[in-house]
Design a protein around this motif. Sequence first.
Motif, PDB file in Angstrom:
ATOM      1  N   VAL A 166      17.429 -37.369 -10.163  1.00  0.00           N
ATOM      2  CA  VAL A 166      18.634 -38.208 -10.449  1.00  0.00           C
ATOM      3  C   VAL A 166      18.876 -37.976 -11.972  1.00  0.00           C
ATOM      4  CG1 VAL A 166      18.814 -40.737 -10.877  1.00  0.00           C
ATOM      5  CG2 VAL A 166      17.333 -40.111  -9.297  1.00  0.00           C
ATOM      6  N   TRP A 167      20.312 -37.915 -12.159  1.00  0.00           N
ATOM      7  CA  TRP A 167      20.799 -37.551 -13.533  1.00  0.00           C
ATOM      8  C   TRP A 167      21.556 -38.991 -13.896  1.00  0.00           C
ATOM      9  CZ3 TRP A 167      21.398 -32.591 -15.724  1.00  0.00           C
ATOM     10  CH2 TRP A 167      20.788 -31.685 -14.868  1.00  0.00           C
ATOM     11  N   SER A 168      21.447 -38.933 -15.092  1.00  0.00           N
ATOM     12  CA  SER A 168      22.244 -39.799 -15.888  1.00  0.00           C
ATOM     13  C   SER A 168      23.228 -39.024 -17.102  1.00  0.00           C
ATOM     14  CB  SER A 168      21.678 -41.097 -16.953  1.00  0.00           C
ATOM     15  OG  SER A 168      22.173 -41.896 -17.411  1.00  0.00           O
ATOM     16  N   GLY A 169      24.387 -38.807 -16.979  1.00  0.00           N
ATOM     17  CA  GLY A 169      25.118 -38.025 -17.593  1.00  0.00           C
ATOM     18  C   GLY A 169      24.595 -36.253 -17.469  1.00  0.00           C
ATOM     19  N   SER A 170      24.439 -36.021 -18.619  1.00  0.00           N
ATOM     20  CA  SER A 170      23.716 -34.582 -18.525  1.00  0.00           C
ATOM     21  C   SER A 170      22.337 -34.306 -18.723  1.00  0.00           C
ATOM     22  CB  SER A 170      24.451 -33.831 -19.874  1.00  0.00           C
ATOM     23  OG  SER A 170      23.719 -34.390 -21.153  1.00  0.00           O
ATOM     24  N   LYS A 171      21.535 -35.698 -18.338  1.00  0.00           N
ATOM     25  CA  LYS A 171      20.193 -35.514 -18.631  1.00  0.00           C
ATOM     26  C   LYS A 171      19.417 -36.017 -17.170  1.00  0.00           C
ATOM     27  CE  LYS A 171      19.609 -36.606 -23.505  1.00  0.00           C
ATOM     28  NZ  LYS A 171      19.262 -37.542 -24.501  1.00  0.00           N
TER      29      LYS A 171
END
Length: 799
Positions: free
Chosen positions: A557-562
């Motif tokens: 699961v990604w949030s933006g580039s993280k």
Amino acid sequence: MKTVALRRTLSAAALVALGVGLLAVPASADPNIPETPEQSRILGDASRTAEVTAEDESQGSLAPGNIPFLPMDFSYTPLKKDQEESTAKLELVKNVPIQDGQATMSNLAFKGDYVFQGSYNGFVAYDISNPEDPQVVSNTICPGYQGDLSIAGDLLFFSVDQPRNGSACGAGTIAASNADAWEGIRIFDISDPAAPQYVGNVKTRCGSHTHTLVPNPNDEGSVYLYNAAYDVSASAFNCKPPHQQLEIIKVDLDDPAGAAIVKEVVLWDADNPAFTTADRADGGASTSATNGCHDLTAYPAKGLLAAACMGDGVMLDISDPLTPKVTDRVRDENYAFWHTAQFNDDASKVVWQDELGGGSSATCLPGTPQYRGANAIYTIEDEDLSLKGYYKIPRRQSTRENCVGHEGNIVQVADKDIMVQAWYQGGASLIDFTSASKPKEIGYFDRGPISETSLVTGGYWAVYVHNGYVYGSEIARGLDVMKLKGDEFADARRHRQDVRNPATQEPISYPWKTAPKASGTLPAASVSPASVPAGAATDVTVSLPADTFTSGEYVDVWSGSKVVASGQAAANGSVELTVPVAATEKAGTKSLVVRGDSKLDAALYSASVELTAVSTTTSVKLSRTSQVFGSTPATVTATVSGAGAQGTVTFRAGSTVLKAGVPVKGGKATLTLSKTLAVKTYAIRAEFVPSSTATTGSTSSAVTLKVVKATAKVKVSAKKVKASARAKVTVTVSAKGTTPTGKVTVKVNGKSVKGTLKKGKVTVTLPKLKAGKHTVKVTYAGSAKVAGKSTKTTIRVTK
């Protein structure tokens, strides 16, 4: 394994009669003497040994050429039979015993959820969709050692380095002197791994000890096989010395029966002769004369091939696969038999192996130097090879264990050079050679000796990491599956490659580390709860139903580039991942993207979490709507309403920050404006910045403040003067908060004289005046900060 002349003397029936192809090998004089074409392949000659010569003992603490090597440990405690020893980094999770009819298990090749294990009697296919419980799906009996394998498309290629009475699986052994002797490469269709079909073969002059698959860059429908062989004999009909070339075979993947040799490449010539016994260094190893190559390791993406050729190490440029070009040649007086190589991922290093003793001798003994039967690590710079160091397992083995380096491959660990390698009964070794001059063992698994009383050939022929597990081909004990443990191997456990041919390296990539590129409307993942209060650390669960992913697939699961959550899909393809929401996250919508490894950006899923917060309102009020420049300033007060309205206020005039970080106390924040605000009209707003993400910020509407010019005071000084002289007038202008600047005009009798204020003062000289009283008008024109002003005075002129 360097197994030479047994194919001239031992029948397949004799191998089977040995049970699993094992025989005790009596000890003799010198493990540093390699096998010759007159010695045995694997069962051993009576001269084979577990001892060392006095000459080697005398060199035990010396590394020729000051090359660093691991220090020797002259004490050891051999493991008892079936006693296993391992480090925390490598753990045996499953063994599948040797299958009926098979003998001397050899190399491995991988395709999808299957691993194929070669042997001297054929090959076995295993379903490894569950790596910790591999299942035998077929057992193909087709004698002819040594069973080196590779795979392309639906075809499996199998090396036969033993003269047979024809190419058929049922053909018996035959003397090499017979004109009808066949040996070379067999081709099987493995589109159904449970029922492989024999579909073609290629006869080669000296058989196929090993072969290496090289893609055809101009035709995806065909591949090349570089064939290596060296088993020459003056009595052989086909394979007479010299044999100093490799053969290139072309295979049309849709027409395997038409496979044929398309080129022979000679690696040595008069200017660059092959190694001979005359080249042996005094005090060096009993290096084999070069009569061909044992093993060829290709790295097509780098255009490289490392050829291990008995007495020579040869580097080639294979950018054009049909026109290989030698770029460098190396030799080592410590090497008995150049055997296999492995590049690191960026091809800045190559690790060569020395198969001292041919694979069936005990050479990991306290008296054998650590640079004998060792890996040699070279750096590659501008096509030049430079020897930097040696590696040999630091664990001393018993005289009952055949031990020397054999087949292995690179472990997928970013920013490090790590390989796993077979050492026969020395076990599987994890080697960190990031420092080429100081390689070190970082983990191992060792079963211990097969026999407590005699030297019996066995142990790992090959160990390879593939799709997260290490697979070991155990000569005597079947197939082992080992697990890599520890955070440093997280990438290796996750790495996936469909087809893996150990002699054909491919660049290692980590595509899951690049942030997803989402576009358009994505299918939605479920989020529970979908709304959480901001300002409090909490968790939400992101889930997708069955059949979304493949069993065990890695999902992020990604949030933006993280990456904010990772895990693996359940057996039914569903996934539930816990996403932490930090207390520092701001109120609003937190957008998430879910991605699995198998399809990456081709199959993305969206999710979102609403971080709710207490709302606030902010209003602003001025103490007065105007202020005179330089005089007592106005104050501006912000009032913040809403529960938990704690934080600061930033006061702005348009885009200009008047003051940031003004604390809110009792719901209010007050700012006394500067006395020296520029003269103009301001639209002042207050922005509330909450100290907790549980509260939303807010901005007031604007209030108007007009800053007007300061009031000037004009003072005039003029002295009485005679008519014969010219009067002088001094003008002083003052104002609160500033020193006025600008022009002053003095007018008398219709005539004007001008001057410029300096430090608020100016003196002007008037024209001559007649006797009497004269009215003088003084005018200050004003400035950007001070308003203009006029005054009058009288000058007396006497006779």
